[in-house]
Design a protein around this motif. Structure first.
Motif, PDB file in Angstrom:
ATOM      1  N   ASP A 182      36.989  39.919  43.985  1.00  0.00           N
ATOM      2  CA  ASP A 182      35.817  40.697  43.316  1.00  0.00           C
ATOM      3  C   ASP A 182      35.597  42.029  43.295  1.00  0.00           C
ATOM      4  OD1 ASP A 182      34.844  39.006  41.317  1.00  0.00           O
ATOM      5  OD2 ASP A 182      32.494  38.797  42.768  1.00  0.00           O
ATOM      6  N   LYS A 183      36.017  42.884  44.454  1.00  0.00           N
ATOM      7  CA  LYS A 183      36.225  43.846  45.625  1.00  0.00           C
ATOM      8  C   LYS A 183      37.671  44.609  45.199  1.00  0.00           C
ATOM      9  CE  LYS A 183      35.274  47.500  48.157  1.00  0.00           C
ATOM     10  NZ  LYS A 183      34.146  48.424  48.098  1.00  0.00           N
TER      11      LYS A 183
ATOM     12  N   PHE B 214      39.174  43.734  42.483  1.00  0.00           N
ATOM     13  CA  PHE B 214      39.649  43.729  41.260  1.00  0.00           C
ATOM     14  C   PHE B 214      39.079  45.370  40.471  1.00  0.00           C
ATOM     15  CE2 PHE B 214      40.381  39.785  38.900  1.00  0.00           C
ATOM     16  CZ  PHE B 214      41.244  39.247  39.773  1.00  0.00           C
ATOM     17  N   ASN B 215      37.309  45.264  41.533  1.00  0.00           N
ATOM     18  CA  ASN B 215      36.802  46.768  41.363  1.00  0.00           C
ATOM     19  C   ASN B 215      37.616  47.780  41.579  1.00  0.00           C
ATOM     20  OD1 ASN B 215      34.492  45.772  40.085  1.00  0.00           O
ATOM     21  ND2 ASN B 215      33.749  45.087  42.139  1.00  0.00           N
ATOM     22  N   GLU B 216      38.781  48.187  42.587  1.00  0.00           N
ATOM     23  CA  GLU B 216      40.030  48.385  42.847  1.00  0.00           C
ATOM     24  C   GLU B 216      40.822  48.676  42.368  1.00  0.00           C
ATOM     25  OE1 GLU B 216      40.298  47.961  47.308  1.00  0.00           O
ATOM     26  OE2 GLU B 216      38.008  48.206  47.982  1.00  0.00           O
TER      27      GLU B 216
END
Length: 346
Positions: free
Chosen positions: A83-84, A86-88
């Motif tokens: 998730d981290k 993907f957010n980046e």
């Protein structure tokens, strides 16, 4: 699952980092210097029960307390890191782990790339090595029906020593695939190195200069290459990088020889050559080690050129670099790199 809280670590805080480091030491692990994000799971007593980190798109430094094994903590940590990422805007990840943990990560949809004696590399995401090979095959019109020779170079910057090695390879094969290290961890950025090499070999019609991507001497496959660090993980990195090259790249592109230059200065590169000699024959690839080109009885090397640049010895540099490199070094961009990067490094 137990009542655990997930928290990110402030990597600028020595106290928080030391806490993670102490936890990892119980598992004979370290917190790598290049990590940019670290997360932990704590119990009600604030004790760390599990941790993991990432460096760009590489997941690493995993550890779970023995009393928490089987509690699905790894899945929670992996999901958080994905998730981290993907957010980046990162949609392709690697995991470097111990062989006995392979099944844990394959159960989470990671694909095993290569297993060495003491470590393994897996990948996850919308991109994979098959797509990488498809893309470069099409873009660079690689003919898989003829036997090829390969070179892997960094060229920081491109020297007459590099040129000599390419020439020797070109004499021996109808198709030479020169994979240029793409990881931007060198003083000269990849785009500039590529221009120097591409221009400096354009007269050799059987040579194709190809970006090496994430699967050939990259931060994922061989991070020690960039920091020239000899530690207990060096052999594992070398085996993984060599194995991936043999298992995937050589097989796909019908590569039968890999040319390397003898390495008189750098221990990391020297031991890497020895690992190649052990791994490549497994995939029916011959390693051809060539004596380096000399100038004034000294071996020509990129590190030598960088030191000469800092010393302002352009008179010597002109004699040991190809015209493409000489022109770049005398350009505004080349002078800017020397001033802002090299003078700080030496």
């Amino acid at each position: 699952m137990y009542d655990l809280s997930l928290e990110s670590i402030d990597l600028s805080s020595e106290q928080e980092k030391d806490e993670v480091i102490c936890f990892l030491q119980k598992f004979d692990l370290t917190l790598d210097e290049d990590v940019d994000y670290t997360v932990v799971l704590r119990d009600n007593n604030r004790s760390i029960k599990a941790t993991c980190s990432k460096a760009g798109n590489i997941f690493k430094c995993f550890a779970v307390s023995e009393d928490m094994r089987g509690e699905n903590l790894t899945s929670s940590l992996i999901s958080h890191l994905i998730d981290k990422s993907f957010n980046e805007g990162i949609f392709h990840n690697f995991i470097f782990t111990k062989p006995d943990r392979i099944n844990v990560f394959t159960s989470l949809n990671f694909k095993l790339l290569y297993r060495a004696e003491k470590a393994a590399l897996l990948e996850y995401g919308i991109y994979n090595i098959d797509k990488f090979l498809d893309s470069i095959s099409e873009k660079y019109s690689i003919d898989n029906n003829i036997e090829s020779t390969a070179l892997v170079m960094n060229c920081n910057p491109f020297t007459k020593g590099h040129r000599y090695l390419v020439e020797e390879a070109a004499k021996n094969c109808n198709q030479v695939l020169l994979f240029l290290v793409e990881e931007d961890r060198s003083d000269f950025p990849f785009s500039d190195r590529y221009t120097m090499v591409k221009t400096g070999t354009q007269d050799l019609k059987n040579v194709k200069v190809i970006p090496a991507g994430e699967y050939i001497i990259s931060q994922a496959t061989f991070p020690n290459y960039f920091i020239k660090k000899t530690d207990e993980r060096l052999q594992a990195y070398e085996e993984i990088d060599s194995g991936i090259f043999g298992k995937y790249i050589c097989k796909r592109f019908n590569i039968k020889k890999r040319f390397v230059g003898k390495e008189p200065y750098c221990d990391v590169t020297s031991t890497y050559n020895e690992t190649l000699k052990k791994i490549m024959p497994i995939y029916n690839v011959e390693v051809v080690e060539i004596e380096r080109e000399k100038y004034n009885e000294e071996y020509i090397s990129a590190s030598k050129v960088r030191k000469l640049l800092c010393a302002g010895r352009m008179d010597v540099i002109e004699k040991i670099v190809p015209q493409s490199t000489w022109q770049f070094l005398n350009s505004d961009r080349g002078r800017d790199i020397v001033k802002n990067k090299l003078h700080k490094a030496f």
